[in-house]
Design a protein around this motif. Structure first.
Motif, PDB file in Angstrom:
ATOM      1  N   SER A 150       0.830  -1.210   0.000  1.00  0.00           N
ATOM      2  CA  SER A 150       0.000   0.000   0.000  1.00  0.00           C
ATOM      3  C   SER A 150       0.862   1.257   0.000  1.00  0.00           C
ATOM      4  N   GLY A 151       1.868   1.307   0.866  1.00  0.00           N
ATOM      5  CA  GLY A 151       2.725   2.487   0.939  1.00  0.00           C
ATOM      6  C   GLY A 151       3.537   2.687  -0.331  1.00  0.00           C
ATOM      7  N   CYS A 152       4.045   1.597  -0.904  1.00  0.00           N
ATOM      8  CA  CYS A 152       4.844   1.710  -2.127  1.00  0.00           C
ATOM      9  C   CYS A 152       4.007   2.247  -3.284  1.00  0.00           C
ATOM     10  N   ALA A 153       2.791   1.716  -3.442  1.00  0.00           N
ATOM     11  CA  ALA A 153       1.937   2.152  -4.551  1.00  0.00           C
ATOM     12  C   ALA A 153       1.534   3.613  -4.400  1.00  0.00           C
ATOM     13  N   LEU A 156       5.378   6.395   4.375  1.00  0.00           N
ATOM     14  CA  LEU A 156       4.103   5.738   4.120  1.00  0.00           C
ATOM     15  C   LEU A 156       4.246   4.252   4.419  1.00  0.00           C
ATOM     16  N   ASP A 157       3.565   3.787   5.437  1.00  0.00           N
ATOM     17  CA  ASP A 157       3.682   2.374   5.827  1.00  0.00           C
ATOM     18  C   ASP A 157       2.334   1.889   6.344  1.00  0.00           C
ATOM     19  N   SER A 158       1.713   0.988   5.578  1.00  0.00           N
ATOM     20  CA  SER A 158       0.413   0.420   5.932  1.00  0.00           C
ATOM     21  C   SER A 158      -0.656   1.517   5.946  1.00  0.00           C
ATOM     22  N   ALA A 207      -2.709   3.565   8.656  1.00  0.00           N
ATOM     23  CA  ALA A 207      -4.149   3.355   8.818  1.00  0.00           C
ATOM     24  C   ALA A 207      -4.399   2.419   9.996  1.00  0.00           C
ATOM     25  N   GLY A 208      -5.558   2.562  10.617  1.00  0.00           N
ATOM     26  CA  GLY A 208      -5.977   1.614  11.643  1.00  0.00           C
ATOM     27  C   GLY A 208      -5.368   1.819  13.008  1.00  0.00           C
ATOM     28  N   PHE A 209      -4.731   2.963  13.242  1.00  0.00           N
ATOM     29  CA  PHE A 209      -4.101   3.185  14.547  1.00  0.00           C
ATOM     30  C   PHE A 209      -5.179   3.288  15.625  1.00  0.00           C
ATOM     31  N   GLY A 210      -5.026   2.483  16.673  1.00  0.00           N
ATOM     32  CA  GLY A 210      -5.990   2.485  17.765  1.00  0.00           C
ATOM     33  C   GLY A 210      -7.314   1.814  17.438  1.00  0.00           C
ATOM     34  N   GLU A 211      -7.357   1.021  16.372  1.00  0.00           N
ATOM     35  CA  GLU A 211      -8.585   0.345  15.947  1.00  0.00           C
ATOM     36  C   GLU A 211      -8.367  -1.172  15.974  1.00  0.00           C
ATOM     37  N   ARG A 266      -5.339  -5.571  11.529  1.00  0.00           N
ATOM     38  CA  ARG A 266      -5.072  -6.651  12.486  1.00  0.00           C
ATOM     39  C   ARG A 266      -4.552  -7.898  11.779  1.00  0.00           C
ATOM     40  N   HIS A 267      -4.741  -7.994  10.458  1.00  0.00           N
ATOM     41  CA  HIS A 267      -4.297  -9.167   9.710  1.00  0.00           C
ATOM     42  C   HIS A 267      -2.834  -9.075   9.272  1.00  0.00           C
ATOM     43  N   LEU A 268      -2.155  -7.983   9.601  1.00  0.00           N
ATOM     44  CA  LEU A 268      -0.747  -7.871   9.220  1.00  0.00           C
ATOM     45  C   LEU A 268       0.050  -9.031   9.802  1.00  0.00           C
TER      46      LEU A 268
END
Length: 421
Positions: free
Chosen positions: A247-250, A306-308, A367-371, A377-379
């Motif tokens: 995601s970050g690379c794209a 840019l990471d995730s 994305a998804g910080f604190g969620e 969560r699938h990382l």
């Protein structure tokens, strides 16, 4: 969002995912390097500098755990794990639950010589106890092996073991159902056999650096400054490493492509950096920053990492203690009409940390910080594939990252000076 969507964003994201998990040192990673070299040239119009980073090359040959009944169960070797003997290691297993410092302290007298089992946690929460901390506590308490239970039924969990230059202990990830089977019907320490075979040899990993200079310094003698737009290209053997970090690379490619035509009119240059061996304790970016002269470090106005950047309900900027960049980031989010969370304490969970620790203003967009229920969560599991990424999420990250880079490229010197506060 007011600007034009990037029509190539999803196709390039999918092409990166097509390479596979991209664990450094594998054919998958080499395919990704070749792809990003080609796509980066097309996006920026320049050839990259290829900066090779030395690292401790490692690969897993076999990983499994055998329960008390003799059934062999699947496992995933954690990156850089120490091996077992060829015929495995017979141990007693104790379950430390979440694996907090308090959990280790409560069982301090029972850990030495045994395997400890802990739980994986979402990396993007302020109160997360990171896997490497748990591994370190296991090592400090004399554990003979480390087992971490993943979040998803049907998948073990990958990630770095946390081992550095020390001898270390064998470390594996397992699925929740495997953990239940190991513990079923057992009271107290559980007999298991752990088998983990690896190979290690010094290796080199390429970082790709694309420089697009700005053209409007105040005078011919003025120092040229840069905004570094970074994303790590490597990943893990499980899944496609789609969120982390195709995601970050794209998105980085799309931002560079949008900004490349007007760089001659910009105050600062844009440096697109695809770092490697990020999953090896941020090794590629650490090597890059270490090679910079004091003058080169001072010339970097900002690192946009840019990471995730997909998989949650909103994006968050982890601002690494640089409070001065937060008004600028919030203003950019307001302009593109997107919510943005801000988290100031430094988190060493991606390449921005090496820039920040060198005194360079840096943040990670995630994305998804604190969620806890976000798709992030699938990382580190086999479920981190393109199927859990929404095209709209990539486009929103692209719009925000582009607005931030545009602002940073043209910000007056007095504004940029405030970013270091």
């Amino acid at each position: 969002m007011s600007d034009t969507p990037d029509t190539r964003l999803w196709a390039e994201f999918a092409a990166i995912c097509d390479c596979g998990g991209r664990q450094s040192g594998t054919a998958s990673e080499r395919a990704a390097v070749a792809l990003l070299d080609r796509l980066g040239r097309a996006a920026t119009g320049v050839a990259p500098q290829v900066l090779e980073t030395a690292y401790d090359g490692w690969r897993a040959i076999e990983a499994s755990v055998t329960d008390a009944a003799g059934q062999v169960l699947p496992a995933t070797a954690l990156l850089r794990s120490a091996p077992t003997p060829d015929d495995g290691l017979a141990l007693e297993l104790i379950d430390l639950g979440r694996g907090t410092a308090a959990d280790f302290a409560a069982q301090a007298g029972a850990i030495a010589g045994r395997a400890v089992m802990v739980r994986h946690e979402l990396m993007f929460c302020a109160d997360t106890v990171h896997r490497r901390l748990k591994y370190g506590w296991a090592l400090a308490h004399g554990a003979a092996a480390f087992i971490i239970v993943g979040p998803d039924e049907g998948s073990s969990v990958a990630g770095s073991s946390g081992r550095g230059g020390e001898a270390g202990i064998p470390a594996i990830g397992i699925a929740p159902e495997t953990a239940r089977q190991l513990l079923a019907g057992q009271a107290g320490p559980v007999p298991i056999r752990l088998t983990l075979l690896t190979e290690e040899a010094p290796a080199l990993a390429p970082n790709l650096i694309f420089d697009m200079p700005g053209g409007t310094a105040e005078s011919p003698g003025d120092r040229k400054e840069w905004v570094v737009l970074s994303a790590h290209l490597d990943g893990h053997a499980l899944g496609e490493s789609a969120i982390d970090n195709a995601s970050g690379c794209a998105v980085a490619l799309a931002v560079a492509r949008a900004l490349a035509p007007g760089m001659a009119e910009r105050r600062r240059g844009l440096r697109l950096a695809f770092f490697n061996v990020e999953e090896w304790a941020l090794t590629g970016s650490a090597d890059y920053v270490a090679r910079l002269s004091p003058q080169d470090r001072a010339a970097i106005a900002l690192n946009v990492n840019l990471d995730s950047v997909a998989g949650g309900s909103r994006l968050t900027a982890l601002t690494s203690g640089f409070a001065g960049i937060e008004p600028m980031l919030q203003g950019c989010a307001d302009r593109v009409g997107l919510p943005l969370g801000l988290h100031r304490p430094l988190q060493r969970n991606s390449d921005h940390a090496n820039f920040a620790e060198a005194g360079i203003p840096a943040f990670r967009l995630v994305a998804g910080f604190g969620e806890p229920e976000a798709r992030t969560r699938h990382l580190l599991t086999r479920f981190d594939t393109r199927q859990i990424v929404a095209p709209q999420a990539l486009e929103e990250a692209r719009a925000l990252a582009q607005a931030i880079c545009e602002t940073a490229l043209d910000a007056p010197p007095e504004d940029a000076a405030n970013w270091r506060a």
